[in-house]
Design an enzyme around this catalytic site. Structure first.
Site, PDB file in Angstrom:
ATOM      1  N   SER A  90       0.837  -1.218   0.000  1.00  0.00           N
ATOM      2  CA  SER A  90       0.000   0.000   0.000  1.00  0.00           C
ATOM      3  C   SER A  90       0.864   1.257   0.000  1.00  0.00           C
ATOM      4  O   SER A  90       1.675   1.448   0.900  1.00  0.00           O
ATOM      5  CB  SER A  90      -0.863   0.066   1.266  1.00  0.00           C
ATOM      6  OG  SER A  90      -1.590  -1.096   1.439  1.00  0.00           O
ATOM      7  N   HIS A  92      -3.676   1.474  -4.510  1.00  0.00           N
ATOM      8  CA  HIS A  92      -3.113   0.339  -5.252  1.00  0.00           C
ATOM      9  C   HIS A  92      -3.402   0.562  -6.737  1.00  0.00           C
ATOM     10  O   HIS A  92      -4.539   0.491  -7.166  1.00  0.00           O
ATOM     11  CB  HIS A  92      -3.738  -0.982  -4.794  1.00  0.00           C
ATOM     12  CG  HIS A  92      -3.292  -1.386  -3.429  1.00  0.00           C
ATOM     13  ND1 HIS A  92      -2.477  -2.466  -3.197  1.00  0.00           N
ATOM     14  CD2 HIS A  92      -3.527  -0.833  -2.225  1.00  0.00           C
ATOM     15  CE1 HIS A  92      -2.231  -2.551  -1.899  1.00  0.00           C
ATOM     16  NE2 HIS A  92      -2.869  -1.578  -1.294  1.00  0.00           N
ATOM     17  N   HIS A 104      -5.487  -8.707  -2.253  1.00  0.00           N
ATOM     18  CA  HIS A 104      -5.663  -9.077  -0.839  1.00  0.00           C
ATOM     19  C   HIS A 104      -6.824 -10.050  -0.698  1.00  0.00           C
ATOM     20  O   HIS A 104      -7.850  -9.914  -1.366  1.00  0.00           O
ATOM     21  CB  HIS A 104      -5.957  -7.830   0.005  1.00  0.00           C
ATOM     22  CG  HIS A 104      -4.876  -6.802  -0.026  1.00  0.00           C
ATOM     23  ND1 HIS A 104      -4.837  -5.813  -0.978  1.00  0.00           N
ATOM     24  CD2 HIS A 104      -3.781  -6.630   0.763  1.00  0.00           C
ATOM     25  CE1 HIS A 104      -3.764  -5.057  -0.769  1.00  0.00           C
ATOM     26  NE2 HIS A 104      -3.113  -5.536   0.279  1.00  0.00           N
ATOM     27  N   TYR A 123      -8.808 -10.044   1.729  1.00  0.00           N
ATOM     28  CA  TYR A 123      -9.995  -9.327   2.231  1.00  0.00           C
ATOM     29  C   TYR A 123     -10.799  -8.655   1.120  1.00  0.00           C
ATOM     30  O   TYR A 123     -11.933  -8.251   1.329  1.00  0.00           O
ATOM     31  CB  TYR A 123      -9.620  -8.303   3.320  1.00  0.00           C
ATOM     32  CG  TYR A 123      -8.730  -7.167   2.870  1.00  0.00           C
ATOM     33  CD1 TYR A 123      -9.190  -6.123   2.067  1.00  0.00           C
ATOM     34  CD2 TYR A 123      -7.388  -7.128   3.256  1.00  0.00           C
ATOM     35  CE1 TYR A 123      -8.368  -5.090   1.657  1.00  0.00           C
ATOM     36  CE2 TYR A 123      -6.555  -6.103   2.855  1.00  0.00           C
ATOM     37  CZ  TYR A 123      -7.058  -5.091   2.063  1.00  0.00           C
ATOM     38  OH  TYR A 123      -6.226  -4.076   1.652  1.00  0.00           O
ATOM     39  N   GLU A 124     -10.203  -8.526  -0.070  1.00  0.00           N
ATOM     40  CA  GLU A 124     -10.957  -7.959  -1.192  1.00  0.00           C
ATOM     41  C   GLU A 124     -11.962  -8.966  -1.740  1.00  0.00           C
ATOM     42  O   GLU A 124     -12.820  -8.611  -2.547  1.00  0.00           O
ATOM     43  CB  GLU A 124     -10.001  -7.540  -2.315  1.00  0.00           C
ATOM     44  CG  GLU A 124      -9.109  -6.368  -1.961  1.00  0.00           C
ATOM     45  CD  GLU A 124      -8.144  -6.049  -3.088  1.00  0.00           C
ATOM     46  OE1 GLU A 124      -8.533  -5.331  -4.012  1.00  0.00           O
ATOM     47  OE2 GLU A 124      -6.997  -6.540  -3.043  1.00  0.00           O
ATOM     48  N   ALA A 175       2.753  -2.641   4.321  1.00  0.00           N
ATOM     49  CA  ALA A 175       2.522  -1.784   5.484  1.00  0.00           C
ATOM     50  C   ALA A 175       2.047  -2.706   6.601  1.00  0.00           C
ATOM     51  O   ALA A 175       1.336  -3.679   6.344  1.00  0.00           O
ATOM     52  CB  ALA A 175       1.450  -0.764   5.153  1.00  0.00           C
ATOM     53  N   MET A 209      -2.071  -7.549   6.565  1.00  0.00           N
ATOM     54  CA  MET A 209      -3.116  -8.316   5.868  1.00  0.00           C
ATOM     55  C   MET A 209      -2.669  -8.819   4.496  1.00  0.00           C
ATOM     56  O   MET A 209      -3.494  -8.978   3.595  1.00  0.00           O
ATOM     57  CB  MET A 209      -4.365  -7.437   5.706  1.00  0.00           C
ATOM     58  CG  MET A 209      -4.897  -6.890   7.012  1.00  0.00           C
ATOM     59  SD  MET A 209      -6.241  -5.726   6.726  1.00  0.00           S
ATOM     60  CE  MET A 209      -6.424  -5.008   8.371  1.00  0.00           C
ATOM     61  N   SER A 210      -1.366  -9.042   4.347  1.00  0.00           N
ATOM     62  CA  SER A 210      -0.902  -9.413   2.999  1.00  0.00           C
ATOM     63  C   SER A 210       0.358 -10.276   3.072  1.00  0.00           C
ATOM     64  O   SER A 210       0.713 -10.795   4.123  1.00  0.00           O
ATOM     65  CB  SER A 210      -0.592  -8.141   2.201  1.00  0.00           C
ATOM     66  OG  SER A 210       0.544  -7.498   2.725  1.00  0.00           O
ATOM     67  N   ASN A 223       1.754   2.103  11.884  1.00  0.00           N
ATOM     68  CA  ASN A 223       1.004   2.461  13.100  1.00  0.00           C
ATOM     69  C   ASN A 223       1.389   1.464  14.183  1.00  0.00           C
ATOM     70  O   ASN A 223       1.798   0.350  13.875  1.00  0.00           O
ATOM     71  CB  ASN A 223      -0.522   2.384  12.836  1.00  0.00           C
ATOM     72  CG  ASN A 223      -0.949   1.016  12.349  1.00  0.00           C
ATOM     73  OD1 ASN A 223      -0.678   0.622  11.208  1.00  0.00           O
ATOM     74  ND2 ASN A 223      -1.596   0.261  13.221  1.00  0.00           N
ATOM     75  N   HIS A 229      -6.949   3.610   8.355  1.00  0.00           N
ATOM     76  CA  HIS A 229      -6.243   3.494   7.066  1.00  0.00           C
ATOM     77  C   HIS A 229      -5.540   4.810   6.702  1.00  0.00           C
ATOM     78  O   HIS A 229      -4.491   4.798   6.063  1.00  0.00           O
ATOM     79  CB  HIS A 229      -7.238   3.079   5.980  1.00  0.00           C
ATOM     80  CG  HIS A 229      -6.591   2.676   4.687  1.00  0.00           C
ATOM     81  ND1 HIS A 229      -5.596   1.719   4.618  1.00  0.00           N
ATOM     82  CD2 HIS A 229      -6.778   3.100   3.416  1.00  0.00           C
ATOM     83  CE1 HIS A 229      -5.201   1.577   3.359  1.00  0.00           C
ATOM     84  NE2 HIS A 229      -5.902   2.410   2.612  1.00  0.00           N
TER      85      HIS A 229
HETATM   86  N1  HPA Z   1      -3.156  -4.286  11.392  1.00  0.00           N
HETATM   87  C1  HPA Z   1      -3.279  -5.013  10.266  1.00  0.00           C
HETATM   88  N2  HPA Z   1      -2.817  -4.597   9.104  1.00  0.00           N
HETATM   89  C2  HPA Z   1      -2.183  -3.421   9.047  1.00  0.00           C
HETATM   90  C3  HPA Z   1      -2.029  -2.622  10.184  1.00  0.00           C
HETATM   91  C4  HPA Z   1      -2.548  -3.074  11.426  1.00  0.00           C
HETATM   92  O1  HPA Z   1      -2.444  -2.427  12.465  1.00  0.00           O
HETATM   93  N3  HPA Z   1      -1.353  -1.508   9.789  1.00  0.00           N
HETATM   94  C5  HPA Z   1      -1.109  -1.641   8.467  1.00  0.00           C
HETATM   95  N4  HPA Z   1      -1.621  -2.796   8.004  1.00  0.00           N
END
Ligand code: HPA
Length: 283
Positions: A34, A65, A87, A89-90, A117, A220-221, A244, A258
């Site tokens: 991302s 993306h 992903h 989740y998509e 990320a 998530m990837s 984060n 996000h």
């Molecule tokens: N959790 C899951 N996926 C992420 C996060 C998170 O805190 N930050 C960036 N991708």
């Protein structure tokens, strides 16, 4: 959006199509996470394909993306770069998420570099750190969503591939050395990445559980692509940008979002791109 499990012929058709549309022979593939697709813009003598035009290629739905496959040279080395990944989740099935990796293998790619990320779980990490992935925890995989589930394509690899050597130790050493040379070792970490399915961020209890399991970061990837790359014998380097810190305290008013992820990515993307580009001609 659910795609059927891929037949070997689909992979061959896609690889043939790409072979017929470019005369480049990359040995390195890079999957950009991302907001990290800027790396593809650094390539020279570019040949760009949007995912839509490539037969059997899935298309990306997430803001940030781009959805382009970019061939070109980075520091004189031919590379192929995915600007935008797929992903789970998509709504893609897990095999589809990793589909491009098998295409890279058929095109002759030997090394896969993955960037992403992630949220920091290890409290000694800070937002903006770059973590070299030394190992992963495949939460979807442990729960049955492994991209190698189904009949094994012997064309690509063995039925039961080893994953204890998923991340190449020599590439990690090279990345550390390169980071020191370019002066970004002060925010370089090495640790364990845990993949979760998403798209909801983790609860406090989940973050605590993942940390107890030994994860330093969560995202998530990446893991499906790495599993498929290892299955077909590619060397893998993974770089995770901590965008984060996850919330692990019930008194905290922090909330994962996000926008923060994208903001940190914008801030640190150049360092990460420079690191990849500097180490590419040492591979
Ligand atoms: N959790 C899951 N996926 C992420 C996060 C998170 O805190 N930050 C960036 N991708």
């Amino acid at each position: 959006m659910e795609a059927p499990a891929m037949e070997t012929s689909s992979y061959e058709e896609t690889a043939d199509w790409l072979r017929n549309h470019t005369d480049q022979h990359p040995k390195v593939a890079i999957i950009c996470g991302s907001g990290l697709g800027g790396l593809a813009d650094l390539l020279q003598n570019k040949k760009v394909f949007s995912y839509e035009e490539i037969p059997h290629f899935p298309t990306s739905t997430v803001p940030g993306h781009a959805g382009k496959l970019v061939f070109g040279s980075l520091q004189g080395r031919e590379c192929v770069c995915m600007q935008g990944r797929f992903h789970f989740y998509e709504g893609y099935n897990i095999q589809t998420v990793a589909f491009p990796v098998r295409i890279f293998h058929l095109l002759g790619v030997e090394t896969l570099i993955v960037t992403n990320a992630c949220g920091g779980l290890n409290t000694s990490y800070s937002v903006g750190d770059i973590m070299l992935i030394k190992d992963h925890i495949n939460m979807p995989g442990l729960a049955g969503q492994n991209p190698l589930v189904g009949s094994n394509h012997e064309r690509f690899g063995v039925r039961f591939p080893c994953m204890s050597d998923a991340y190449d130790r020599d590439l990690i050493a090279l990345a550390k050395q390169t980071a020191a040379e370019q002066g970004c070792d002060s925010f370089l970490q090495e640790g364990v990445y845990c993949m979760v399915a998403g798209p909801s961020y983790e609860t406090i209890a989940e973050c605590r559980a993942l940390r107890m399991m030994g994860a330093d970061t969560v995202g998530m990837s990446t893991v499906p692509e790495v599993v498929v790359a290892r299955h077909c014998g590619m060397r893998v380097l993974g770089l995770s940008l901590v965008t984060n810190m996850t919330v692990t305290d019930y008194d905290s008013h922090e909330k994962a979002n996000h926008e923060e992820v994208l903001q940190t990515t914008r801030h640190r993307a150049k360092d990460l791109e420079k690191l990849v580009s500097n180490l590419i001609n040492k591979i």
